[in-house]
Design an enzyme around this catalytic site. Structure first.
Site, PDB file in Angstrom:
ATOM      1  N   GLY A  46      45.769  36.977  28.808  1.00 24.78           N
ATOM      2  CA  GLY A  46      44.542  36.184  28.984  1.00 24.78           C
ATOM      3  C   GLY A  46      43.732  36.099  27.709  1.00 24.78           C
ATOM      4  CB  CYS A  47      42.601  38.661  25.303  1.00 24.79           C
ATOM      5  SG  CYS A  47      41.637  39.627  26.499  1.00 24.79           S
TER       6      CYS A  47
END
Length: 158
Positions: A46-47
Site C-alpha cells: 500500500g505504501c
C-alpha cells in the site's frame, strides 16, 4: 486519545532527515502549499502504491504550487532503498521517534484486521502558505488517494 488537527490549526513545525542525508524544515517552505502525508512503512504494497502515485503526480502538483513530503518511521537508509527500488521523485522524511507523527495525530490506536493496535495512521495534510492546516484527512486509502486529494482540492475543476 490522539489529538487530531483541524483546518485552521497551526501546522506543527518540524525538521526531519531525508533519505539522501539532508534535512527538511516545514517552516522553510512558507509561502508554498505543502502536502504532508504519513505512511506506515516503506516498501510495503500500500505504501509503495501511494508513494508511486505521488511521484507520478509530482510534476503536476509542483506546477500547481505544491511541495510533497512523505513521512514514515523508517530509517533514512531504508527510505533510500525505497526511492531507488521504486524510482520515487518525492521527498521522503524519517521520523523514527514518531514525534512528528504524534504531533499530527498520525500515530495512535487504529484497527488492523479487526484488532485495535498502535501504529501509523495513514493521513494526509495540506498546509497553506502561512503554515496553517488547510485540509486534514485521517485513515486515507493508499489506492486512488492522489486522485481523491486532487478532487478535494478542486485541482481538476474545469
Amino acid at each position: 486519545m490522539t489529538t487530531r488537527l483541524q483546518p485552521g490549526d497551526a501546522a506543527p513545525d518540524f525538521t526531519l532527515p531525508t533519505d539522501d542525508g539532508g534535512q527538511v524544515t516545514l517552516s522553510d517552505l512558507r509561502g508554498r502549499r505543502v502536502i504532508v502525508y504519513f505512511y506506515p512503512a516503506a516498501m510495503t504494497p500500500g505504501c509503495t502504491k501511494q508513494a508511486c502515485d505521488f511521484s507520478d503526480s509530482i510534476d503536476r502538483l509542483k506546477a500547481e504550487g505544491f511541495e510533497v513530503l512523505g513521512i514514515s518511521p523508517d530509517a533514512p537508509e531504508k527510505l533510500a532503498r525505497f526511492r531507488e527500488r521504486d524510482g520515487l521523485t518525492i521527498t521522503l522524511l524519517s521520523d523514527p521517534e514518531k514525534e512528528v507523527l504524534t504531533a499530527y495525530g498520525a500515530f495512535g490506536e487504529k484497527k488492523l484486521y479487526g484488532k485495535v493496535v498502535e501504529g501509523v495512521i495513514r493521513s494526509t495534510f495540506v498546509i497553506d502558505p502561512e503554515g496553517k492546516v488547510e485540509l486534514a484527512q485521517y485513515n486515507v486509502k493508499a489506492t486512488g488517494h492522489v486522485a481523491k486529494l486532487r478532487r478535494d482540492l478542486k485541482l481538476d475543476a474545469a
